[in-house]
Scaffold this active site. Structure first.
Site, PDB file in Angstrom:
ATOM      1  N   ARG A   2      37.355 -38.294  -3.557  1.00  0.00           N
ATOM      2  CA  ARG A   2      38.151 -37.349  -2.617  1.00  0.00           C
ATOM      3  C   ARG A   2      39.473 -37.128  -3.617  1.00  0.00           C
ATOM      4  O   ARG A   2      39.817 -35.906  -3.528  1.00  0.00           O
ATOM      5  CB  ARG A   2      38.786 -38.128  -1.530  1.00  0.00           C
ATOM      6  N   LYS A  29      43.898 -34.304   0.420  1.00  0.00           N
ATOM      7  CA  LYS A  29      44.867 -34.912   0.648  1.00  0.00           C
ATOM      8  C   LYS A  29      46.370 -34.607  -0.362  1.00  0.00           C
ATOM      9  O   LYS A  29      46.996 -35.436  -1.065  1.00  0.00           O
ATOM     10  CB  LYS A  29      44.573 -36.373   0.241  1.00  0.00           C
ATOM     11  N   GLU A  67      42.312 -33.222  13.972  1.00  0.00           N
ATOM     12  CA  GLU A  67      42.544 -34.653  13.719  1.00  0.00           C
ATOM     13  C   GLU A  67      44.135 -35.027  14.028  1.00  0.00           C
ATOM     14  O   GLU A  67      44.783 -33.835  14.560  1.00  0.00           O
ATOM     15  CB  GLU A  67      42.427 -35.006  12.241  1.00  0.00           C
TER      16      GLU A  67
HETATM   17  N1  PLP Z   1      43.207 -37.819   8.205  1.00  0.00           N
HETATM   18  C1  PLP Z   1      44.233 -37.777   7.594  1.00  0.00           C
HETATM   19  C2  PLP Z   1      45.159 -36.496   7.946  1.00  0.00           C
HETATM   20  C3  PLP Z   1      44.790 -38.812   6.864  1.00  0.00           C
HETATM   21  O1  PLP Z   1      45.788 -38.669   6.142  1.00  0.00           O
HETATM   22  C4  PLP Z   1      44.015 -39.937   6.653  1.00  0.00           C
HETATM   23  C5  PLP Z   1      44.465 -41.052   5.998  1.00  0.00           C
HETATM   24  O2  PLP Z   1      44.159 -41.405   4.751  1.00  0.00           O
HETATM   25  C6  PLP Z   1      42.745 -39.831   7.308  1.00  0.00           C
HETATM   26  C7  PLP Z   1      42.436 -38.801   8.050  1.00  0.00           C
HETATM   27  C8  PLP Z   1      41.935 -41.286   7.182  1.00  0.00           C
HETATM   28  O3  PLP Z   1      41.128 -41.148   6.086  1.00  0.00           O
HETATM   29  P1  PLP Z   1      40.744 -42.396   5.549  1.00  0.00           P
HETATM   30  O4  PLP Z   1      39.849 -42.906   6.438  1.00  0.00           O
HETATM   31  O5  PLP Z   1      39.714 -42.138   4.249  1.00  0.00           O
HETATM   32  O6  PLP Z   1      41.584 -43.234   5.193  1.00  0.00           O
HETATM   33  C1  COI Z   2      45.918 -43.679   5.190  1.00  0.00           C
HETATM   34  O1  COI Z   2      45.407 -43.885   6.132  1.00  0.00           O
HETATM   35  O2  COI Z   2      45.670 -44.208   4.067  1.00  0.00           O
HETATM   36  C2  COI Z   2      46.998 -42.556   4.993  1.00  0.00           C
HETATM   37  O3  COI Z   2      47.044 -41.882   4.227  1.00  0.00           O
HETATM   38  C3  COI Z   2      47.412 -42.139   6.323  1.00  0.00           C
HETATM   39  C4  COI Z   2      48.966 -42.163   6.364  1.00  0.00           C
HETATM   40  C5  COI Z   2      49.736 -43.351   6.151  1.00  0.00           C
HETATM   41  C6  COI Z   2      49.382 -40.657   5.824  1.00  0.00           C
END
Ligand code: PLP
Ligand code: COI
Length: 340
Positions: A81, A183, A219
């Site tokens: 990612r 991200k 989200e």
């Molecule tokens: N959506 C956003 C906007 C986020 O910042 C995050 C955090 O990482 C997620 C979703 C969840 O992603 P993940 O499950 O890969 O941590």
């Molecule tokens: C994560 O879940 O790792 C995130 O980046 C979410 C947040 C702290 C921005």
């Protein structure tokens, strides 16, 4: 020796740990990278990250398992990612295999900071990259730094498993063909005003809608969303402008293959919100945080699972996912990277 920290009472904040990984990109290539004790960064006043926000990041955790190992959860997906984020932001990809190696080195160097099994805390890893040389015309940098720091964390939402309240804001998070699916730091910069405003109004988080029609659920600022239907199906929004959460993808797999539930990624309309039994935020930081109420411009949607505890399906998903991460439940092939 483990650090002397009150692990049970950690919040989600920054604590400086001993080592961070640092690699520099110059003249078209990445150097080998080093572990550094220096948590400070010095750069030019006109660095691309400072002027034009050329930066992206990742988030993953290291866990102590029941049998005393230290593991990471699917770091290969964070590597991939991050590579997607870099391509979208005209940044040089940090090779995916090197990313996983750097994660491993950084965790190994900070083993004393990995919270013990059963403490409820974990070691959060923050890989990130930024354009570091001076630019003034709007163009990508030529020099970059890739770093990974670690910090021990507890629950993202104070109160842990207590259901939170979301509001549908008047702000949008991501444009249909924008950067919502990667991200990028800029996605979080734009969310600061809406989140401060939400907190002022007494809400825990914003539930963003699709900005083109404002009829579909996307989200929150830092997590994906799952719902449970009245007939126990797990559903999650399908959209090109949300971050492809690794936690959400894992939960959908767990729902189908561990719990025997139907799991579906589809468009979810705001009008449907009143029909769901359960709702939760999911992400590395959020893990699986139950939602008790959603407020949409004066309309209060109270989830039948209530405001005291997680709904039953959310609880099963939570127990199974964290069981896999902490080594209590056998993981699917390739999900767990043993580090120590
Ligand atoms: N959506 C956003 C906007 C986020 O910042 C995050 C955090 O990482 C997620 C979703 C969840 O992603 P993940 O499950 O890969 O941590
Ligand atoms: C994560 O879940 O790792 C995130 O980046 C979410 C947040 C702290 C921005």
């Amino acid at each position: 020796m483990k650090k002397d920290i009150d692990w049970q009472n950690l919040g989600f904040g920054y604590i400086k740990t001993d080592y961070r990984f640092v690699s520099n990109y110059k003249d078209g290539k990445w150097d080998e990278g080093v572990l550094s004790t220096d948590s400070e960064i010095t750069m030019n006043e006109s660095a691309c990250v400072l002027q034009y926000a050329q930066t992206c990041f990742e988030g993953l955790k290291a866990y102590t398992t029941q049998d005393g190992h230290v593991v990471c959860f699917r770091p290969d997906l964070n590597a991939k990612r991050m590579a997607d984020s870099c391509r979208r932001l005209e940044m040089p990809v940090y090779p995916e295999d090197k990313f996983v190696e750097a994660v491993e080195k950084t965790v190994k160097a900070n083993l004393d900071w990995v919270p013990p099994y059963g403490s409820g805390a974990t070691l959060y890893l923050r890989p990130y990259m930024f354009g570091s040389n001076a630019v003034i015309g709007v163009k990508p940098a030529e020099e970059y730094q890739f770093r990974i720091f670690t910090t021990p964390v507890g629950p993202y939402f104070k109160g842990g498993a207590k259901p939170i309240t979301l509001r549908v804001p008047d702000f949008d998070r991501a444009a249909p063909r924008g950067t919502g699916h990667v991200k990028a730091g800029l996605n979080y910069a734009m969310s600061l005003h809406p989140i401060v405003d939400a907190h002022k109004q007494g809400y825990n988080e914003n539930m963003y809608l699709d900005s083109a029609t404002r009829t579909k659920v996307e989200e929150t600022g830092g997590a994906n969303i799952i719902f449970v239907t009245k007939d126990n199906k797990v559903v999650t929004p399908k959209s090109n402008s949300i971050l492809p959460s690794i936690t959400r993808r894992s939960l959908m797999y767990v729902a189908e293959h561990y719990l025997g539930l139907k799991a579906e990624e589809r468009e979810i309309y705001v009008e449907e919100l009143k029909d769901f039994n359960e709702c939760a935020l999911c992400g590395t930081a959020a893990v699986l945080s139950p939602v008790g109420e959603i407020v949409n411009h004066g309309e209060h949607i109270c989830l039948p699972s209530g405001k005291e505890k997680m709904g039953p399906i959310t609880q099963k998903l939570y127990d199974t996912l964290t069981g896999i991460q902490m080594g209590r439940i056998e993981a699917p092939e390739g999900w767990i990277k043993v580090i120590a």
